[in-house]
Design a protein around this motif. Sequence first.
Motif, PDB file in Angstrom:
ATOM      1  N   PHE A 122       0.839  -1.197   0.000  1.00 49.31           N
ATOM      2  CA  PHE A 122       0.000   0.000   0.000  1.00 49.31           C
ATOM      3  C   PHE A 122       0.877   1.251   0.000  1.00 49.31           C
ATOM      4  O   PHE A 122       1.894   1.300   0.707  1.00 49.31           O
ATOM      5  CB  PHE A 122      -0.903   0.015   1.238  1.00 49.31           C
ATOM      6  CG  PHE A 122      -1.891  -1.126   1.263  1.00 49.31           C
ATOM      7  CD1 PHE A 122      -3.173  -0.972   0.744  1.00 49.31           C
ATOM      8  CD2 PHE A 122      -1.536  -2.356   1.788  1.00 49.31           C
ATOM      9  CE1 PHE A 122      -4.077  -2.026   0.756  1.00 49.31           C
ATOM     10  CE2 PHE A 122      -2.434  -3.419   1.805  1.00 49.31           C
ATOM     11  CZ  PHE A 122      -3.704  -3.253   1.284  1.00 49.31           C
ATOM     12  N   LEU A 123       0.463   2.227  -0.784  1.00 49.84           N
ATOM     13  CA  LEU A 123       1.135   3.531  -0.777  1.00 49.84           C
ATOM     14  C   LEU A 123       0.411   4.423   0.221  1.00 49.84           C
ATOM     15  O   LEU A 123      -0.774   4.729   0.054  1.00 49.84           O
ATOM     16  CB  LEU A 123       1.090   4.156  -2.173  1.00 49.84           C
ATOM     17  CG  LEU A 123       1.842   5.476  -2.332  1.00 49.84           C
ATOM     18  CD1 LEU A 123       3.356   5.272  -2.187  1.00 49.84           C
ATOM     19  CD2 LEU A 123       1.534   6.119  -3.687  1.00 49.84           C
ATOM     20  N   VAL A 124       1.140   4.828   1.268  1.00 48.56           N
ATOM     21  CA  VAL A 124       0.514   5.536   2.384  1.00 48.56           C
ATOM     22  C   VAL A 124       1.242   6.863   2.614  1.00 48.56           C
ATOM     23  O   VAL A 124       2.474   6.880   2.703  1.00 48.56           O
ATOM     24  CB  VAL A 124       0.597   4.678   3.675  1.00 48.56           C
ATOM     25  CG1 VAL A 124      -0.028   5.412   4.852  1.00 48.56           C
ATOM     26  CG2 VAL A 124      -0.079   3.327   3.459  1.00 48.56           C
ATOM     27  N   PRO A 125       0.506   7.976   2.710  1.00 49.53           N
ATOM     28  CA  PRO A 125       1.161   9.240   3.070  1.00 49.53           C
ATOM     29  C   PRO A 125       1.899   9.081   4.394  1.00 49.53           C
ATOM     30  O   PRO A 125       1.392   8.419   5.314  1.00 49.53           O
ATOM     31  CB  PRO A 125      -0.010  10.221   3.195  1.00 49.53           C
ATOM     32  CG  PRO A 125      -1.080   9.653   2.313  1.00 49.53           C
ATOM     33  CD  PRO A 125      -0.936   8.158   2.437  1.00 49.53           C
ATOM     34  N   ASP A 126       3.078   9.678   4.492  1.00 48.97           N
ATOM     35  CA  ASP A 126       3.894   9.501   5.696  1.00 48.97           C
ATOM     36  C   ASP A 126       3.121   9.848   6.971  1.00 48.97           C
ATOM     37  O   ASP A 126       3.293   9.201   8.003  1.00 48.97           O
ATOM     38  CB  ASP A 126       5.157  10.374   5.593  1.00 48.97           C
ATOM     39  CG  ASP A 126       6.091   9.863   4.504  1.00 48.97           C
ATOM     40  OD1 ASP A 126       5.947   8.694   4.100  1.00 48.97           O
ATOM     41  OD2 ASP A 126       6.942  10.643   4.042  1.00 48.97           O
ATOM     42  N   ARG A 127       2.252  10.849   6.869  1.00 43.98           N
ATOM     43  CA  ARG A 127       1.521  11.267   8.075  1.00 43.98           C
ATOM     44  C   ARG A 127       0.512  10.221   8.534  1.00 43.98           C
ATOM     45  O   ARG A 127       0.018  10.287   9.663  1.00 43.98           O
ATOM     46  CB  ARG A 127       0.823  12.611   7.818  1.00 43.98           C
ATOM     47  CG  ARG A 127      -0.287  12.552   6.806  1.00 43.98           C
ATOM     48  CD  ARG A 127      -0.887  13.927   6.529  1.00 43.98           C
ATOM     49  NE  ARG A 127      -2.036  13.860   5.653  1.00 43.98           N
ATOM     50  CZ  ARG A 127      -1.987  13.697   4.325  1.00 43.98           C
ATOM     51  NH1 ARG A 127      -0.809  13.601   3.733  1.00 43.98           N
ATOM     52  NH2 ARG A 127      -3.090  13.643   3.610  1.00 43.98           N
ATOM     53  N   HIS A 128       0.203   9.251   7.685  1.00 42.81           N
ATOM     54  CA  HIS A 128      -0.778   8.212   8.045  1.00 42.81           C
ATOM     55  C   HIS A 128      -0.142   6.855   8.354  1.00 42.81           C
ATOM     56  O   HIS A 128      -0.868   5.905   8.665  1.00 42.81           O
ATOM     57  CB  HIS A 128      -1.778   8.012   6.893  1.00 42.81           C
ATOM     58  CG  HIS A 128      -2.699   9.160   6.670  1.00 42.81           C
ATOM     59  ND1 HIS A 128      -3.154   9.958   7.691  1.00 42.81           N
ATOM     60  CD2 HIS A 128      -3.271   9.641   5.531  1.00 42.81           C
ATOM     61  CE1 HIS A 128      -3.950  10.893   7.193  1.00 42.81           C
ATOM     62  NE2 HIS A 128      -4.034  10.731   5.891  1.00 42.81           N
ATOM     63  N   VAL A 129       1.171   6.773   8.261  1.00 39.04           N
ATOM     64  CA  VAL A 129       1.805   5.452   8.394  1.00 39.04           C
ATOM     65  C   VAL A 129       1.512   4.822   9.753  1.00 39.04           C
ATOM     66  O   VAL A 129       1.106   3.657   9.847  1.00 39.04           O
ATOM     67  CB  VAL A 129       3.333   5.557   8.150  1.00 39.04           C
ATOM     68  CG1 VAL A 129       4.050   4.315   8.665  1.00 39.04           C
ATOM     69  CG2 VAL A 129       3.613   5.724   6.660  1.00 39.04           C
TER      70      VAL A 129
END
Lengths: 210, 69
Positions: A167-174
């Motif tokens: 999954f490609l996840v924005p860093d702020r949501h990891v």
Amino acid sequence: MLYAIVPSSAGLSALRTEELHVHDDGELAVFFEHRAGPPARTMKEVLSFGRTLQQIWARTSLLPIQFGTELDDEDELAGLLSEHRHEWLSRLGRVCERSELIVHLPKATVGPEHPPASADSGRDYLTAIAERVRTEDRLVDELRELLAPFAEDERALPAVEGPRRTFLVPDRHVEAARAAIAGWVDRAGLDEVRVTGPWPPFSFCGEVVP
Amino acid sequence: MTDLERISGGDDIALVDLVDRLIGGGVVVGGDIVLSLAGVDLVYLGLRLVLAPAHEVDVAALGNSVSRR
């Protein structure tokens, strides 16, 4: 040997070393290394390549380049950058400040592992296989739904044991995404689920450039 | 051990993912590609990683083929 495509920025000079060079054309830059020959095909070389990529990724967004990619000279690199500038800038924009999380799901253990010795039990065997696939598909669907608030893209990767999704996840949501998976694992008793990452976006920039 | 630590504690599997993505992911550009990635068997790779120190594993022996443009 090429390492990564990155946006041009003043901060790149800090990453230069005696071995690691930067070709910077003002919009895009590529980290590369001069080598007398191709890298040895050993795990040590692959992991060394990975360590360098991680060091670059710690400083800037990047498009990692497949291990072992070589060009003849810097002129060829300049031509490649010029040819693919628009596409790579666009792709960098999509993975900027995003990471890859890889989730290993358990292999379903419904039914027999091996084909039956006699044809009479063939139907049962195929039914069990179908049930196994449905079970694994259900887990993938649950995972996809769970990560929908956090993930922007998804890919299937070749299975290791059970299904493997990335999954490609924005860093702020990891961290939130990992916590959501942990909660799901506890609720569903899925002790065999494994999560790795965050990684550079290896799986989301891999289109083949002819 | 926290939940997060429990699900992320598999170092071997992280290593498998990293190596797999380094040789199987990323931008593929023109030029000489030293390693052809078709046929990499991840299960085999995982087992080999567990059984042998990483620096002793020859990637070529794991099923990769060598191709030059």
